[in-house]
Design an enzyme around this catalytic site. Structure first.
Site, PDB file in Angstrom:
ATOM      1  N   TYR A 191      80.929  17.892 -14.022  1.00 56.18           N
ATOM      2  CA  TYR A 191      81.370  18.662 -15.343  1.00 56.18           C
ATOM      3  C   TYR A 191      82.828  19.693 -15.347  1.00 56.18           C
ATOM      4  O   TYR A 191      82.324  20.621 -15.688  1.00 56.18           O
ATOM      5  CB  TYR A 191      80.217  19.246 -16.037  1.00 56.18           C
ATOM      6  CG  TYR A 191      78.858  18.468 -16.278  1.00 56.18           C
ATOM      7  CD1 TYR A 191      79.075  17.382 -17.063  1.00 56.18           C
ATOM      8  CD2 TYR A 191      77.612  18.549 -15.508  1.00 56.18           C
ATOM      9  CE1 TYR A 191      77.854  16.163 -16.997  1.00 56.18           C
ATOM     10  CE2 TYR A 191      76.554  17.795 -15.809  1.00 56.18           C
ATOM     11  CZ  TYR A 191      76.792  16.809 -16.425  1.00 56.18           C
ATOM     12  OH  TYR A 191      75.763  15.835 -16.668  1.00 56.18           O
TER      13      TYR A 191
ATOM     14  N   TYR B  85      68.062  14.631 -23.716  1.00 54.60           N
ATOM     15  CA  TYR B  85      68.931  14.214 -22.474  1.00 54.60           C
ATOM     16  C   TYR B  85      68.172  13.349 -21.544  1.00 54.60           C
ATOM     17  O   TYR B  85      67.152  13.532 -21.163  1.00 54.60           O
ATOM     18  CB  TYR B  85      69.240  15.214 -21.877  1.00 54.60           C
ATOM     19  CG  TYR B  85      70.214  14.898 -20.456  1.00 54.60           C
ATOM     20  CD1 TYR B  85      71.542  14.670 -20.555  1.00 54.60           C
ATOM     21  CD2 TYR B  85      69.699  15.075 -19.222  1.00 54.60           C
ATOM     22  CE1 TYR B  85      72.168  14.369 -19.632  1.00 54.60           C
ATOM     23  CE2 TYR B  85      70.339  14.753 -17.973  1.00 54.60           C
ATOM     24  CZ  TYR B  85      71.821  14.326 -18.258  1.00 54.60           C
ATOM     25  OH  TYR B  85      72.461  14.036 -17.341  1.00 54.60           O
TER      26      TYR B  85
ATOM     27  N   ASP C 136      60.002  10.193 -20.430  1.00 56.39           N
ATOM     28  CA  ASP C 136      60.837  10.504 -19.366  1.00 56.39           C
ATOM     29  C   ASP C 136      60.474  11.881 -18.709  1.00 56.39           C
ATOM     30  O   ASP C 136      60.784  13.037 -19.232  1.00 56.39           O
ATOM     31  CB  ASP C 136      62.213  10.756 -19.830  1.00 56.39           C
ATOM     32  CG  ASP C 136      63.341  11.096 -18.690  1.00 56.39           C
ATOM     33  OD1 ASP C 136      62.897  11.370 -17.605  1.00 56.39           O
ATOM     34  OD2 ASP C 136      64.528  11.148 -19.180  1.00 56.39           O
TER      35      ASP C 136
ATOM     36  N   LYS D  40      63.710  13.933  -9.566  1.00 51.83           N
ATOM     37  CA  LYS D  40      63.925  15.345  -8.997  1.00 51.83           C
ATOM     38  C   LYS D  40      62.981  15.851  -8.165  1.00 51.83           C
ATOM     39  O   LYS D  40      63.121  15.719  -6.790  1.00 51.83           O
ATOM     40  CB  LYS D  40      63.894  16.239 -10.363  1.00 51.83           C
ATOM     41  CG  LYS D  40      65.237  16.121 -11.307  1.00 51.83           C
ATOM     42  CD  LYS D  40      65.404  16.825 -12.115  1.00 51.83           C
ATOM     43  CE  LYS D  40      66.605  16.547 -12.920  1.00 51.83           C
ATOM     44  NZ  LYS D  40      67.764  16.939 -12.533  1.00 51.83           N
TER      45      LYS D  40
END
Length: 451
Positions: free
Chosen positions: A30, A157, A258, A287
């Protein structure tokens, strides 16, 4: 001096040379190469501390983008990887099995909500979402041909790859550059009742009305259960999942949860779906799966989905990552599950929630600056009324010995589960100081807001 020694001798470039090369040629997330966001040089990490090249230590308040839930250099995880390294570091997974993967999948099946019996191991969170979407398409190609679109909620997201971006809120900025390329999906209003709010069935009308009219187009409904992550750290009522499960079943729409950010104890339950007592058709994991040791993700599905895929035109799931079920990653994941199961992680995260909320809740009195304060499990959030300048705020926190990375209008603390109360309160103190400075209108801190 042998050839390897000569190569190693060439690796002694001084730090200024490496720093200059990094700034000019290494692309960080980013940011741009023409005007890169400043970086901080981490040379080592232990437990909850990041050590910089200048000797400073930073308390990591965000678990390295939510993955290092057990902190850094945990001896049990290091031992698990080292032991595996000496026997089998990698082997292709097509036509071959190995115990680290089989044991991992068996253990996951025993932990997951009842009915998620089948596990596909992938590379990363985004890839897990891609696999889940492909599974839903293949299932529907056998059951309900023509269902090729996806439904999701605003504020979500799901990753940075193309299909994952297509179900990420288009207003979030993650996918705005690629709207002409990614598939067009459907978005409804996000769940309107907060986690601790009073439930009203009217909150289901957007989903009810949409699927009543469009279910013939929809392969799956995908959402982050209970907690939206990078879309704003929003916590919503678990009853939404209960009712969504009923509605999806009624219309034979695949329900995908998710859990890449919410799984493995982060919300106070091992999996966020447990707050609602539901089993989705497909669940994605990542994760904390390996405790941040290395990249690995998993997609768990019910028998109904796997059987449906076997009836699709191709008969098989058309996906096979090169590093699927990497033995080192599976060994790390098994080590992480050891810690999650035997260290009572849900008690740890419940305690962290209390400390976070007690330390942050009075910031709502800063009415000029703060919109809302909330906490759930090991996640504390201060939602501001304006967007932040990430670079300025990050510099402020580093000067306080804290590693936090705000985004949008959100300052959040998302610590490793092993964080001490003293370290956690240091993170809270830094957030409080910044918010009070902003609220008081101190000129030097105004740059922390975007203009």
């Amino acid at each position: 001096m042998n050839n390897i020694d000569k190569v190693n001798d060439k690796k002694t470039e001084n730090d200024s040379e490496l720093s200059e090369f990094d700034e000019k040629h290494v692309w960080h997330p980013y940011t741009s190469l023409s005007s890169p966001i400043p970086t901080y040089h981490v040379v080592s990490a232990d437990k909850c501390l990041l050590r910089l090249d200048d000797g400073r230590e930073l308390i990591d308040g965000m678990s390295s983008w939510w993955a290092c839930c057990h902190g850094y250099s945990h001896p049990h995880l290091i031992e698990a990887v080292q032991k595996q390294l000496h026997t089998l570091s990698h082997v292709m997974f097509a036509g071959i099995r190995h115990d680290p993967a089989t044991v991992l999948c068996k253990r996951l099946k025993g932990m997951l909500p009842k009915g998620l019996n089948n596990i596909f191991l992938a590379d990363s969170g985004s890839v897990a979402v891609e696999v889940a979407l492909k599974m839903a398409i293949q299932y529907q190609s056998a059951r309900n041909p023509g269902r090729t679109r996806f439904l999701t909620v605003k504020g979500g997201y799901h990753g940075d790859t193309m299909a994952a971006m297509s179900v990420t809120d288009p207003g979030s900025g993650f996918s705005s550059e690629y709207q002409c390329y990614i598939p067009r999906q459907y978005f409804i209003e996000r769940p309107s009742i907060p986690f601790h709010g009073e439930w009203k069935d009217s909150a289901m009308l957007p989903l009810e009305n949409f699927l009543k009219e469009h279910h013939h187009e929809i392969a799956a409904f995908i959402l982050e259960p209970v907690m939206q992550g990078a879309g704003g750290m929003y916590f919503y009522h678990p009853q939404y999942l209960v009712r969504a499960r009923e509605i999806c079943s009624r219309y034979d729409v695949v329900m995908i949860c998710d859990e890449i950010a919410t799984g493995f104890g982060r919300t106070g339950r091992m999996f966020a779906c447990e707050h609602a007592g539901i089993t989705p058709d497909i669940m994605t994991l990542g994760k904390g799966l390996t405790g941040g040791m290395m990249t690995l993700s998993a997609v768990a599905v019910t028998d109904r989905i796997s059987e449906g895929i076997s009836l699709s035109p191709s008969r098989v799931l058309m996906h096979g990552p090169t590093f699927m079920a990497n033995p080192l990653a599976c060994a790390a994941a098994n080590g992480s599950l050891d810690l999650l199961l035997y260290e009572d992680v849900c008690s740890q995260t419940s305690h962290i929630e209390k400390v976070l909320y007690d330390g942050l809740r009075d910031l709502v009195s800063c009415t000029e600056t703060v919109k809302e304060v909330r906490a759930l499990g090991a996640c504390g959030v201060v939602e501001l009324r304006k967007n932040v300048d990430t670079v300025s705020m990050q510099r402020f926190f580093v000067d306080k010995g804290i590693w936090l990375r705000p985004f949008g209008n959100i300052i959040y603390i998302y610590p490793p589960f092993i964080i001490t109360d003293e370290q956690l309160r240091a993170c809270i103190s830094a957030v409080r100081e910044l918010v009070f400075l902003l609220n008081d209108g101190v000129q030097t801190s105004q740059s922390c807001f975007s203009v």
